[in-house]
Write an enzyme that holds these catalytic residues in place. Structure first.
Site, PDB file in Angstrom:
ATOM      1  N   HIS A 171       0.847  -1.205   0.000  1.00 20.42           N
ATOM      2  CA  HIS A 171       0.000   0.000   0.000  1.00 20.42           C
ATOM      3  C   HIS A 171       0.876   1.247   0.000  1.00 20.42           C
ATOM      4  CE1 HIS A 171      -3.124  -2.553   2.377  1.00 20.42           C
ATOM      5  NE2 HIS A 171      -3.625  -2.363   1.180  1.00 20.42           N
ATOM      6  N   LYS A 186     -16.281  -4.581  12.196  1.00 25.42           N
ATOM      7  CA  LYS A 186     -16.837  -5.894  12.603  1.00 25.42           C
ATOM      8  C   LYS A 186     -15.835  -7.028  12.424  1.00 25.42           C
ATOM      9  CE  LYS A 186     -21.761  -5.078  12.117  1.00 25.42           C
ATOM     10  NZ  LYS A 186     -22.010  -4.107  11.039  1.00 25.42           N
ATOM     11  N   ARG A 200      -2.319  -6.188  -8.361  1.00 20.80           N
ATOM     12  CA  ARG A 200      -1.188  -7.064  -8.087  1.00 20.80           C
ATOM     13  C   ARG A 200      -1.054  -8.142  -9.152  1.00 20.80           C
ATOM     14  NH1 ARG A 200      -3.330  -8.229  -2.213  1.00 20.80           N
ATOM     15  NH2 ARG A 200      -5.113  -8.370  -3.596  1.00 20.80           N
ATOM     16  N   SER A 245      -3.101  -7.516   3.141  1.00 23.76           N
ATOM     17  CA  SER A 245      -3.296  -7.368   4.589  1.00 23.76           C
ATOM     18  C   SER A 245      -3.682  -8.716   5.203  1.00 23.76           C
ATOM     19  CB  SER A 245      -4.403  -6.348   4.876  1.00 23.76           C
ATOM     20  OG  SER A 245      -4.039  -5.085   4.392  1.00 23.76           O
TER      21      SER A 245
END
Ligand code: PNS
Length: 162
Positions: free
Chosen positions: A17, A41, A90, A128
């Protein structure tokens, strides 16, 4: 003046990122890094934590603003007077989802264009989710995130802060 938005979950921000952000900031007058407030959440970090980490990582790049947003990206873009959305690609596997999102955004607001930057080869594998998976099992995440982010991630999994 060209204002662009780089939206994402950034849970947490990776070196991939940061590379896209630095390159996008060089190509635009102003870059708004927009963190989706998804109610945290299923997120490891709250939206406030994600914004804080990004601000710390990006404080040396003058034409960047880090903000959070709720709801539709095109509505947030309108508020920011931004007509360019930046996304990283990517691999071919990203393409279908990204194309769908770009086209949806364009149907919702015809003034929005999505600019794609190809991920640096060094980070082409990185997400991530990978960072969280490796960290969850106690692996070394230093190749994936900066030391400051790595510390925060490990705190989440071990409950120990340095
Ligand atoms: O980092 P991510 O999770 O791939 O980012 C996805 C994001 C935040 C760019 C996308 O989910 C988004 O823009 N959400 C806001 C809701 C929206 O505008 N949806 C319509 C486009 S499909």
């Amino acid at each position: 003046m060209h204002t662009a938005i780089y939206p994402g979950s950034f849970d947490p921000v990776t070196r991939g990122h940061l590379d896209i952000i630095a390159r996008a900031a060089r190509a635009t007058d102003k870059l708004i890094v927009a963190v989706l407030n998804n109610g945290a959440k299923n997120s490891l970090f709250s939206v406030e934590e994600r914004v804080k980490m990004l601000k710390e990582e990006l404080e040396e790049i003058p034409n960047i603003e880090v903000r959070s947003f709720n709801g539709l990206l095109v509505e947030f873009a309108k508020q920011c007077d931004a007509h360019i959305v930046v996304r990283g690609l990517r691999a071919i596997t990203d393409f279908e989802y990204e194309l769908q999102m770009a086209q949806t955004n364009r149907i919702l607001d015809h003034s929005i264009d999505t600019f794609f930057l190809t991920a640096d080869l060094e980070y082409a594998y990185l997400s991530s989710s990978t960072v969280k998976e490796v960290a969850r099992f106690g692996g070394d995440i230093s190749a994936f995130v900066t030391p400051a982010v790595a510390e925060r991630v490990m705190e989440k999994y071990t409950g120990v802060s340095k």
